[in-house]
Design a protein around this motif. Structure first.
Motif, PDB file in Angstrom:
ATOM      1  N   ARG A  73      17.199  -7.532  13.037  1.00  0.00           N
ATOM      2  CA  ARG A  73      16.818  -6.050  13.031  1.00  0.00           C
ATOM      3  C   ARG A  73      16.458  -5.678  11.815  1.00  0.00           C
ATOM      4  O   ARG A  73      15.975  -4.453  11.485  1.00  0.00           O
ATOM      5  CB  ARG A  73      17.937  -5.180  13.452  1.00  0.00           C
ATOM      6  CG  ARG A  73      18.486  -5.473  14.654  1.00  0.00           C
ATOM      7  CD  ARG A  73      17.397  -5.297  15.821  1.00  0.00           C
ATOM      8  NE  ARG A  73      16.608  -4.347  15.995  1.00  0.00           N
ATOM      9  CZ  ARG A  73      15.715  -3.907  16.800  1.00  0.00           C
ATOM     10  NH1 ARG A  73      14.823  -4.921  17.455  1.00  0.00           N
ATOM     11  NH2 ARG A  73      15.045  -2.714  16.810  1.00  0.00           N
ATOM     12  N   MET A  74      16.510  -6.285  10.616  1.00  0.00           N
ATOM     13  CA  MET A  74      16.024  -5.920   9.368  1.00  0.00           C
ATOM     14  C   MET A  74      14.487  -5.707   9.382  1.00  0.00           C
ATOM     15  O   MET A  74      13.670  -6.619   9.790  1.00  0.00           O
ATOM     16  CB  MET A  74      16.236  -7.088   7.972  1.00  0.00           C
ATOM     17  CG  MET A  74      17.788  -7.015   7.823  1.00  0.00           C
ATOM     18  SD  MET A  74      18.269  -5.698   6.758  1.00  0.00           S
ATOM     19  CE  MET A  74      20.042  -6.469   6.541  1.00  0.00           C
ATOM     20  N   PRO A  75      14.072  -4.481   9.067  1.00  0.00           N
ATOM     21  CA  PRO A  75      12.452  -4.410   8.892  1.00  0.00           C
ATOM     22  C   PRO A  75      11.874  -4.747   7.610  1.00  0.00           C
ATOM     23  O   PRO A  75      12.494  -4.928   6.665  1.00  0.00           O
ATOM     24  CB  PRO A  75      12.323  -2.766   9.207  1.00  0.00           C
ATOM     25  CG  PRO A  75      13.394  -2.273   8.401  1.00  0.00           C
ATOM     26  CD  PRO A  75      14.646  -3.310   8.674  1.00  0.00           C
ATOM     27  N   ARG A  76      10.594  -5.039   7.468  1.00  0.00           N
ATOM     28  CA  ARG A  76       9.884  -5.062   6.243  1.00  0.00           C
ATOM     29  C   ARG A  76       9.399  -3.787   5.798  1.00  0.00           C
ATOM     30  O   ARG A  76       8.482  -3.383   5.893  1.00  0.00           O
ATOM     31  CB  ARG A  76       8.561  -6.073   6.643  1.00  0.00           C
ATOM     32  CG  ARG A  76       7.982  -6.492   5.577  1.00  0.00           C
ATOM     33  CD  ARG A  76       6.543  -7.280   5.919  1.00  0.00           C
ATOM     34  NE  ARG A  76       6.920  -8.396   6.604  1.00  0.00           N
ATOM     35  CZ  ARG A  76       7.348  -9.683   6.113  1.00  0.00           C
ATOM     36  NH1 ARG A  76       7.180  -9.887   4.804  1.00  0.00           N
ATOM     37  NH2 ARG A  76       7.315 -10.665   6.954  1.00  0.00           N
ATOM     38  N   LEU A  77      10.396  -3.488   5.011  1.00  0.00           N
ATOM     39  CA  LEU A  77      10.290  -1.894   4.308  1.00  0.00           C
ATOM     40  C   LEU A  77       9.583  -2.147   3.205  1.00  0.00           C
ATOM     41  O   LEU A  77       9.269  -2.926   2.541  1.00  0.00           O
ATOM     42  CB  LEU A  77      11.814  -1.372   4.047  1.00  0.00           C
ATOM     43  CG  LEU A  77      12.395  -1.894   2.803  1.00  0.00           C
ATOM     44  CD1 LEU A  77      13.514  -1.031   2.286  1.00  0.00           C
ATOM     45  CD2 LEU A  77      13.018  -3.390   2.899  1.00  0.00           C
ATOM     46  N   PRO A  78       8.888  -0.739   2.896  1.00  0.00           N
ATOM     47  CA  PRO A  78       7.799  -0.798   1.718  1.00  0.00           C
ATOM     48  C   PRO A  78       8.619  -1.066   0.306  1.00  0.00           C
ATOM     49  O   PRO A  78       9.823  -0.295   0.315  1.00  0.00           O
ATOM     50  CB  PRO A  78       7.350   0.534   1.666  1.00  0.00           C
ATOM     51  CG  PRO A  78       8.378   1.549   2.549  1.00  0.00           C
ATOM     52  CD  PRO A  78       9.011   0.609   3.387  1.00  0.00           C
ATOM     53  N   LEU A  79       8.101  -1.833  -0.519  1.00  0.00           N
ATOM     54  CA  LEU A  79       9.079  -1.995  -1.690  1.00  0.00           C
ATOM     55  C   LEU A  79       8.070  -1.701  -2.951  1.00  0.00           C
ATOM     56  O   LEU A  79       8.438  -2.017  -4.094  1.00  0.00           O
ATOM     57  CB  LEU A  79       9.433  -3.546  -1.803  1.00  0.00           C
ATOM     58  CG  LEU A  79      10.372  -3.922  -0.721  1.00  0.00           C
ATOM     59  CD1 LEU A  79      10.773  -5.590  -0.912  1.00  0.00           C
ATOM     60  CD2 LEU A  79      11.685  -3.148  -0.939  1.00  0.00           C
ATOM     61  N   SER A  80       7.016  -0.791  -2.662  1.00  0.00           N
ATOM     62  CA  SER A  80       6.196  -0.206  -3.864  1.00  0.00           C
ATOM     63  C   SER A  80       6.630   1.245  -3.971  1.00  0.00           C
ATOM     64  O   SER A  80       6.812   1.934  -2.936  1.00  0.00           O
ATOM     65  CB  SER A  80       4.847  -0.672  -3.899  1.00  0.00           C
ATOM     66  OG  SER A  80       3.985  -0.218  -2.664  1.00  0.00           O
ATOM     67  N   GLU A  81       6.540   1.532  -5.260  1.00  0.00           N
ATOM     68  CA  GLU A  81       6.843   2.895  -5.467  1.00  0.00           C
ATOM     69  C   GLU A  81       5.397   3.769  -5.267  1.00  0.00           C
ATOM     70  O   GLU A  81       4.583   3.454  -5.828  1.00  0.00           O
ATOM     71  CB  GLU A  81       7.284   3.232  -6.959  1.00  0.00           C
ATOM     72  CG  GLU A  81       8.413   2.501  -7.329  1.00  0.00           C
ATOM     73  CD  GLU A  81       9.202   2.957  -8.642  1.00  0.00           C
ATOM     74  OE1 GLU A  81       8.277   3.894  -9.094  1.00  0.00           O
ATOM     75  OE2 GLU A  81      10.108   2.488  -9.045  1.00  0.00           O
ATOM     76  N   LYS A  82       5.607   4.830  -4.451  1.00  0.00           N
ATOM     77  CA  LYS A  82       4.563   5.892  -4.037  1.00  0.00           C
ATOM     78  C   LYS A  82       4.975   6.954  -4.350  1.00  0.00           C
ATOM     79  O   LYS A  82       6.109   7.344  -4.086  1.00  0.00           O
ATOM     80  CB  LYS A  82       4.056   5.405  -2.700  1.00  0.00           C
ATOM     81  CG  LYS A  82       3.913   4.001  -2.111  1.00  0.00           C
ATOM     82  CD  LYS A  82       3.751   3.962  -0.884  1.00  0.00           C
ATOM     83  CE  LYS A  82       2.533   4.581  -0.055  1.00  0.00           C
ATOM     84  NZ  LYS A  82       2.575   4.103   1.346  1.00  0.00           N
ATOM     85  N   ASP A  83       3.882   7.973  -4.396  1.00  0.00           N
ATOM     86  CA  ASP A  83       4.082   9.517  -4.629  1.00  0.00           C
ATOM     87  C   ASP A  83       4.670  10.065  -3.191  1.00  0.00           C
ATOM     88  O   ASP A  83       5.661  10.813  -3.302  1.00  0.00           O
ATOM     89  CB  ASP A  83       2.791  10.049  -4.945  1.00  0.00           C
ATOM     90  CG  ASP A  83       2.235   9.856  -6.284  1.00  0.00           C
ATOM     91  OD1 ASP A  83       3.119   9.416  -7.084  1.00  0.00           O
ATOM     92  OD2 ASP A  83       1.181  10.065  -6.520  1.00  0.00           O
ATOM     93  N   GLU A  84       4.347   9.488  -2.011  1.00  0.00           N
ATOM     94  CA  GLU A  84       4.563  10.125  -0.883  1.00  0.00           C
ATOM     95  C   GLU A  84       4.683   8.903  -0.051  1.00  0.00           C
ATOM     96  O   GLU A  84       3.830   8.337   0.268  1.00  0.00           O
ATOM     97  CB  GLU A  84       3.935  11.296  -0.309  1.00  0.00           C
ATOM     98  CG  GLU A  84       4.705  11.944   0.599  1.00  0.00           C
ATOM     99  CD  GLU A  84       3.970  13.091   1.214  1.00  0.00           C
ATOM    100  OE1 GLU A  84       3.388  13.244   2.411  1.00  0.00           O
ATOM    101  OE2 GLU A  84       3.869  14.027   0.481  1.00  0.00           O
ATOM    102  N   TYR A  85       5.519   8.832   0.748  1.00  0.00           N
ATOM    103  CA  TYR A  85       6.054   7.751   1.928  1.00  0.00           C
ATOM    104  C   TYR A  85       5.779   8.256   3.250  1.00  0.00           C
ATOM    105  O   TYR A  85       5.911   9.653   3.509  1.00  0.00           O
ATOM    106  CB  TYR A  85       7.448   7.068   2.045  1.00  0.00           C
ATOM    107  CG  TYR A  85       7.555   6.246   0.450  1.00  0.00           C
ATOM    108  CD1 TYR A  85       7.128   4.866   0.622  1.00  0.00           C
ATOM    109  CD2 TYR A  85       8.284   6.826  -0.658  1.00  0.00           C
ATOM    110  CE1 TYR A  85       7.367   4.182  -0.567  1.00  0.00           C
ATOM    111  CE2 TYR A  85       8.375   6.123  -1.647  1.00  0.00           C
ATOM    112  CZ  TYR A  85       7.910   4.912  -1.826  1.00  0.00           C
ATOM    113  OH  TYR A  85       8.225   4.080  -2.701  1.00  0.00           O
ATOM    114  N   GLU A  86       5.171   7.675   4.191  1.00  0.00           N
ATOM    115  CA  GLU A  86       4.852   7.981   5.685  1.00  0.00           C
ATOM    116  C   GLU A  86       6.076   8.109   6.252  1.00  0.00           C
ATOM    117  O   GLU A  86       7.010   7.307   5.651  1.00  0.00           O
ATOM    118  CB  GLU A  86       3.834   7.247   6.200  1.00  0.00           C
ATOM    119  CG  GLU A  86       2.319   7.317   5.438  1.00  0.00           C
ATOM    120  CD  GLU A  86       1.553   6.125   6.161  1.00  0.00           C
ATOM    121  OE1 GLU A  86       1.748   5.687   7.160  1.00  0.00           O
ATOM    122  OE2 GLU A  86       0.338   6.256   5.472  1.00  0.00           O
TER     123      GLU A  86
END
Length: 545
Positions: A73-86
């Motif tokens: 169940r582990m998702p491929r989560l975002p691993l880059s730093e962003k100003d705002e995440y969706e």
């Protein structure tokens, strides 16, 4: 190392190795062969730790299933730093953290310490948990901001009022003119029915549909227009408030990103270790020894070949052998198993350096920077070169680039004349025999005229056990049978007969021992006219004398 991987049929066994996380599946697809002894040893240590965990949890199958569940169940989560995440990205982070916590709950301190599986992003996890009661949902709940609840309540009231006004307009249209909208944007009426509607321009909008019909829409009342404007203002306020929530949650994600990245790497490491341990238990694998000056195999099973034999109803013989020299020549007739020995050596070396255990009671070797195969591969084509030319081109490249390497040569120079082939093989074996510990080369060949070089090992496959074959071999090779009898024996039966009497064992080769023609015996067992076999045997022994 791709040619070696394909030749040794590693992919056939690789499918049993099944990491469960997205990053584990990436690693599985990459098929990385490691060359750093420290990194390989760590992979093997990890598998041993995972084996201990699996053994300890054996009485608790629910825990084993839960571990697999959380990894899957582990998702491929975002691993880059962003100003705002969706919102979707925040959901992925929440889902990861929820399954990460579940994974940690199943491990003891020994595993969590070894793999670096420590709690992370506690504040972020708590905030994300507000957006849904389970790991599979996330939304911007009212609890995220004091203004969200009142705004959404007011929006709901406006929507209720608009629906009520619309329902009233539809009911009046139905009672006055028999128009049934039922929530539709428009209806189509014939010209005769449209006439009375034209007298109420403030309630209905009409436009021609075709020569005989009109399209009719309900016009909003003045109060509906006021409410619609209010709705737009409320929606804008809601969006601005949600943006504030997203900005705050995004800041927490950025703050937690180093911990999230470390957690992903720790999960990947555990996922690979667990998958390697599950594979080891399922196939009876053992840890290889990677600091040996020799290459030793005991009860070594080339699993793809073993499975193929099982499907064909044939016996499979595990390999027991030890090789000390840097150049090893392996003689043997076709179907005698010498190519399988090369495949087994490469299969075990590749699995070991991929960080996995191996299907043997013992496999001792060392780490090589290159693992090469030179010989025939299915589907090879190179414009302008014969089969011999292709082999030489590949050998020259491997000889130039390999350096510290394990190389397997399967029937090198098989497509040129035997005298030339033996001369070439003699020179190449001599080169590798003098290479010292840097490289170990294996040569499988049926050419017997190779010059014996000091420092090289010369082995052979034991081949057909003629004494054990007894009357069956006698009848197949030395005594004529009728054509109908010969034709009536199936290929499967012939292969089974060869398999019963072939000894797939590596033994020392004595050049003084007279050569036996296994090839001619095998030809007879495969159905060649016995008269031709006997005549070929005559010419074979006549040439020897």
């Amino acid at each position: 190392m791709t040619d070696a991987w394909n030749f040794a049929e590693v992919s056939t066994f690789w499918r049993y190795y099944q990491p469960l996380t997205p990053w584990g599946r990436d690693a599985h697809q990459a098929r990385e062969v490691l060359v750093d002894p420290v990194a390989i040893a760590r992979r093997h240590d990890d598998i041993e730790a995972a084996l201990q965990w699996l053994e300890a949890r054996k009485p608790d199958p629910v825990a084993l299933d839960r571990m697999a569940y959380h990894l899957k169940r582990m998702p491929r989560l975002p691993l880059s730093e962003k100003d705002e995440y969706e919102i979707l990205e925040l959901f992925q982070v929440k889902k990861f953290l929820a399954n990460y916590r579940g994974l940690l709950s199943l491990l003891d301190g020994r595993e969590t310490h070894r793999f670096g599986l420590v709690p992370v992003a506690g504040e972020l996890a708590g905030e994300l948990d507000k957006g849904g009661s389970d790991a599979e949902t996330f939304y911007l709940a009212d609890s995220y901001d004091a203004e969200l609840g009142p705004l959404r309540a007011e929006l709901a009231e406006v929507d209720d009022s608009l629906r009520a006004l619309r329902t009233g307009s539809e009911q009046k249209a139905a009672s006055d003119h028999g128009l049934v909208f039922d929530g539709r944007e428009f209806v189509i009426v014939d010209r005769a029915k449209a006439g009375p509607l034209l007298s109420e321009p403030g309630r209905y909008a009409l436009e021609p549909y075709d020569d005989s019909a009109w399209l009719v829409r309900l016009l909003p009342e003045a109060r509906s227009l006021v409410l619609s404007d209010k709705r737009e203002r409320l929606l804008q306020q809601e969006q601005e408030t949600e943006n504030r929530v997203l900005a705050r949650l995004s800041a927490l994600v950025r703050q937690a990103m180093p911990g999230l990245k470390a957690a992903v790497q720790a999960v990947l490491r555990w996922d690979l270790a667990r998958a390697g341990a599950v594979l080891a238990l399922a196939h009876g694998l053992t840890r290889p020894v990677l600091d040996s000056s020799c290459l030793e195999l005991a009860s070594a099973r080339l699993v793809p070949c073993e499975e193929e034999c099982r499907e064909l109803g044939l016996a499979y013989t595990p390999l027991d052998a030890r090789f000390d020299a840097s150049a090893v020549v392996l003689f043997g007739s076709n179907m005698g198993g010498k190519t399988v020995v090369l495949k087994t050596v490469l299969f075990f070396q590749l699995l070991s350096q991929a960080g996995l255990f191996v299907p043997a009671s013992r496999f001792a070797t060392r780490v090589y920077q290159h693992i090469e195969y030179i010989g025939a591969l299915a589907g090879e084509r190179l414009a302008g070169l014969s089969g011999f030319g292709f082999e030489i081109w590949r050998f020259a490249k491997a000889n130039r680039d390999s350096g510290d390497a394990l190389i397997a040569f399967d029937e090198l120079a098989r497509t040129t004349g035997s005298h030339e082939a033996e001369a070439l093989l003699s020179a190449i074996v001599e080169q590798y025999a003098g290479a010292g510990a840097a490289t170990r080369a294996f040569f499988a060949t049926h050419f017997r005229g190779i010059v014996r070089t000091p420092g090289a090992e010369y082995r052979r496959m034991r081949g057909l056990d003629r004494e054990a074959a007894g009357k069956e071999l006698e009848d197949a090779v030395e005594h004529p049978v009728s054509a109908s009898q010969n034709i009536g024996v199936s290929l499967a039966d012939r292969l089974a007969s060869i398999n019963r009497h072939m000894r797939y064992e590596v033994v020392n080769d004595d050049p003084a021992t007279p050569a036996e023609s296994d090839a001619l015996a095998i030809a007879g067992m495969l159905g060649l006219d016995p008269a031709l076999v006997r005549r070929a045997e005559y010419f074979f022994h006549k040439d020897e004398s």
